[in-house]
Design a protein around this motif. Structure first.
Motif, PDB file in Angstrom:
ATOM      1  N   HIS A 120       0.838  -0.882  -0.265  1.00 51.75           N
ATOM      2  CA  HIS A 120       0.103   0.004  -0.057  1.00 51.75           C
ATOM      3  C   HIS A 120       0.339   1.382  -0.455  1.00 51.75           C
ATOM      4  CE1 HIS A 120      -3.638  -1.916   1.041  1.00 51.75           C
ATOM      5  NE2 HIS A 120      -2.905  -3.441   1.648  1.00 51.75           N
ATOM      6  N   GLY A 121       1.328   2.056  -0.963  1.00 51.74           N
ATOM      7  CA  GLY A 121       1.849   3.007  -1.388  1.00 51.74           C
ATOM      8  C   GLY A 121       2.984   2.687  -2.384  1.00 51.74           C
TER       9      GLY A 121
ATOM     10  N   ASP B 248      -1.953   2.575  -4.941  1.00 51.65           N
ATOM     11  CA  ASP B 248      -2.113   3.517  -4.991  1.00 51.65           C
ATOM     12  C   ASP B 248      -2.613   4.468  -5.644  1.00 51.65           C
ATOM     13  OD1 ASP B 248       1.295   4.921  -4.328  1.00 51.65           O
ATOM     14  OD2 ASP B 248       0.376   6.277  -5.943  1.00 51.65           O
TER      15      ASP B 248
ATOM     16  N   ALA C 119      -6.554   3.691  -5.681  1.00 47.94           N
ATOM     17  CA  ALA C 119      -7.363   3.362  -4.382  1.00 47.94           C
ATOM     18  C   ALA C 119      -8.350   4.801  -4.874  1.00 47.94           C
ATOM     19  CB  ALA C 119      -6.753   3.318  -2.936  1.00 47.94           C
TER      20      ALA C 119
ATOM     21  N   ASP D 290       2.266  -1.576   4.661  1.00 46.04           N
ATOM     22  CA  ASP D 290       1.875   0.090   4.489  1.00 46.04           C
ATOM     23  C   ASP D 290       3.035   0.867   4.375  1.00 46.04           C
ATOM     24  OD1 ASP D 290       0.874   2.630   4.977  1.00 46.04           O
ATOM     25  OD2 ASP D 290       0.292   2.387   7.000  1.00 46.04           O
TER      26      ASP D 290
ATOM     27  N   THR E 272      -5.716   5.079   6.702  1.00 52.22           N
ATOM     28  CA  THR E 272      -6.266   4.825   5.938  1.00 52.22           C
ATOM     29  C   THR E 272      -5.428   3.086   5.192  1.00 52.22           C
ATOM     30  OG1 THR E 272      -7.602   6.700   4.857  1.00 52.22           O
ATOM     31  CG2 THR E 272      -8.060   4.628   3.652  1.00 52.22           C
ATOM     32  N   THR E 273      -3.846   3.340   4.637  1.00 48.77           N
ATOM     33  CA  THR E 273      -3.156   2.182   4.379  1.00 48.77           C
ATOM     34  C   THR E 273      -2.983   2.151   5.628  1.00 48.77           C
ATOM     35  OG1 THR E 273      -1.221   3.845   4.687  1.00 48.77           O
ATOM     36  CG2 THR E 273      -2.293   3.842   2.228  1.00 48.77           C
ATOM     37  N   CYS E 274      -2.942   2.029   6.414  1.00 43.65           N
ATOM     38  CA  CYS E 274      -3.132   1.041   7.883  1.00 43.65           C
ATOM     39  C   CYS E 274      -3.304  -0.092   8.000  1.00 43.65           C
ATOM     40  CB  CYS E 274      -1.951   1.658   9.019  1.00 43.65           C
ATOM     41  SG  CYS E 274      -2.107   1.115  10.653  1.00 43.65           S
TER      42      CYS E 274
ATOM     43  N   ASN F 223      -6.661  -1.061   5.763  1.00 45.52           N
ATOM     44  CA  ASN F 223      -6.498  -1.812   4.627  1.00 45.52           C
ATOM     45  C   ASN F 223      -5.313  -2.521   4.381  1.00 45.52           C
ATOM     46  OD1 ASN F 223      -8.537   0.124   3.877  1.00 45.52           O
ATOM     47  ND2 ASN F 223      -7.719   1.041   2.201  1.00 45.52           N
ATOM     48  N   SER F 224      -4.565  -1.949   5.083  1.00 47.90           N
ATOM     49  CA  SER F 224      -3.432  -3.281   4.860  1.00 47.90           C
ATOM     50  C   SER F 224      -3.393  -4.503   5.930  1.00 47.90           C
ATOM     51  CB  SER F 224      -2.102  -2.829   5.396  1.00 47.90           C
ATOM     52  OG  SER F 224      -0.788  -3.866   5.076  1.00 47.90           O
TER      53      SER F 224
END
Length: 346
Positions: A172-173, A196, A216, A239, A245-247, A249-250
């Motif tokens: 994620h990212g 991303d 995303a 993440d 948000t990314t944390c 979702n991961s």
């Protein structure tokens, strides 16, 4: 020497002439030939790191040439081409003695606990424990790009994430950390999904190993999309950005007994994110941090670079001068462009 200096948090840094560093008894002074631009430096400039004393010189991803060594240094001499982990271990505490220099109880960090590498010279302590010799053919810009994001991703994927061939990995990212992780996980035989907000980064992610991508900004439910692609969820997820948000979702996109590794810094207002602890319990998920990599572990990574399985030079982006670094540092609060920016002109 010339250096980038900020005297107040959040105020524009300037180029100043400051005293040259002197080597500690167990340390060296390195002539900086390249230093990476990292979001961690932006966090430091913003005042998110309580270890910084003002005035301050940032910069922690560096490569260069030893120009002076302290009397206790036995392994290094003037002229040696080197890089160094951003977490410098003391070599004597319990964690260092157990091989975990990256979480040394007395660690120093150039650019945080002391002046860093946005300068012509930088001093590094505990040189015999922490310096890493560079292969003769490796460019300084490539070596500097290893110093934080690439080595952190290597340990996160290989040691902490324990990725094995055939597993699904979600990243994620797709900044410097994320792209490094995608390349490394792919080299380890994993099937990598890149997540991303921009198509440009996602296209680049495919070129370096991602087998699937998720934008995303246009995907209503990232977690659902990952689970559909992987037929149940990722085995390991990272993440790489450092955002609530990314944390979330991961962690949420993992399959049962999956492994989440947090690499993106969660500082300031993001330091206490909400987590799906119901899923952590029900699915027996693992939540792991990853903080740099020990100097002795560089050898495995360097062999993969030497044989061409890893190509960190592909991740080097814009090359700039030291005079351009203040503006570039302040811009790191936004999303990075493709590749890792590196200062190569001093």
């Amino acid at each position: 020497m010339k250096a980038v200096v900020f005297e107040k948090f959040g105020e524009a840094p300037t180029i100043q002439t400051v005293p040259d560093p002197k080597p500690a008894a167990d340390g060296v002074v390195i002539k900086v030939e390249a230093t990476g631009l990292c979001r961690s430096d932006w966090h430091g400039w913003m005042g998110h790191d309580d270890g910084i004393t003002l005035p301050h010189v940032p910069g922690h991803e560096l490569a260069g040439v030893v120009v002076a060594a302290g009397k206790q240094v036995s392994r290094w001499k003037a002229g040696d081409r080197v890089t160094v982990p951003f977490a410098v271990g003391c070599g004597r505490c319990f964690e260092c003695n157990s091989g975990n220099h990256q979480v040394c109880e007395h660690q120093t960090q150039p650019g945080f606990t002391g002046w860093g590498s946005f300068a012509e010279y930088v001093g590094i302590e505990h040189a015999d424990t922490n310096l890493v010799r560079l292969p003769d053919g490796m460019e300084f810009a490539t070596a500097a790009s290893l110093g934080c994001r690439f080595v952190t991703s290597f340990r996160a994927i290989v040691d902490q994430g324990r990725v094995t061939p055939g597993e699904w990995v979600a990243v994620h990212g797709c900044g410097g950390v994320g792209l490094s992780a995608i390349m490394i996980a792919s080299a380890m035989g994993a099937n990598v999904i890149a997540v991303d907000l921009t198509d440009e980064k996602l296209e680049f992610a495919k070129k370096i190993g991602a087998v699937a991508t998720i934008n995303a900004s246009t995907t209503p439910n990232v977690v659902k999309a990952v689970k559909q692609i992987t037929n149940g969820g990722a085995h390991m997820s990272m993440d790489a950005l450092g955002h609530p948000t990314t944390c979330f979702n991961s962690i949420a996109n993992l399959r049962r007994r999956g492994r989440h590794v947090q690499v993106g810094l969660m500082l300031g207002e993001h330091a206490r994110p909400q987590l799906p602890m119901d899923k952590v319990i029900a699915f027996e998920l693992e939540i792991l941090g990853s903080h740099g990599m020990q100097a002795y572990r560089y050898s495995a990574m360097m062999e993969m670079i030497r044989t061409g399985k890893l190509k960190p030079e592909l991740l080097v982006g814009k090359r700039i001068s030291l005079e351009e670094a203040p503006v570039a540092l302040m811009a790191m609060g936004g999303f990075e462009g493709v590749g890792i920016g590196v200062v190569t002109k001093f």
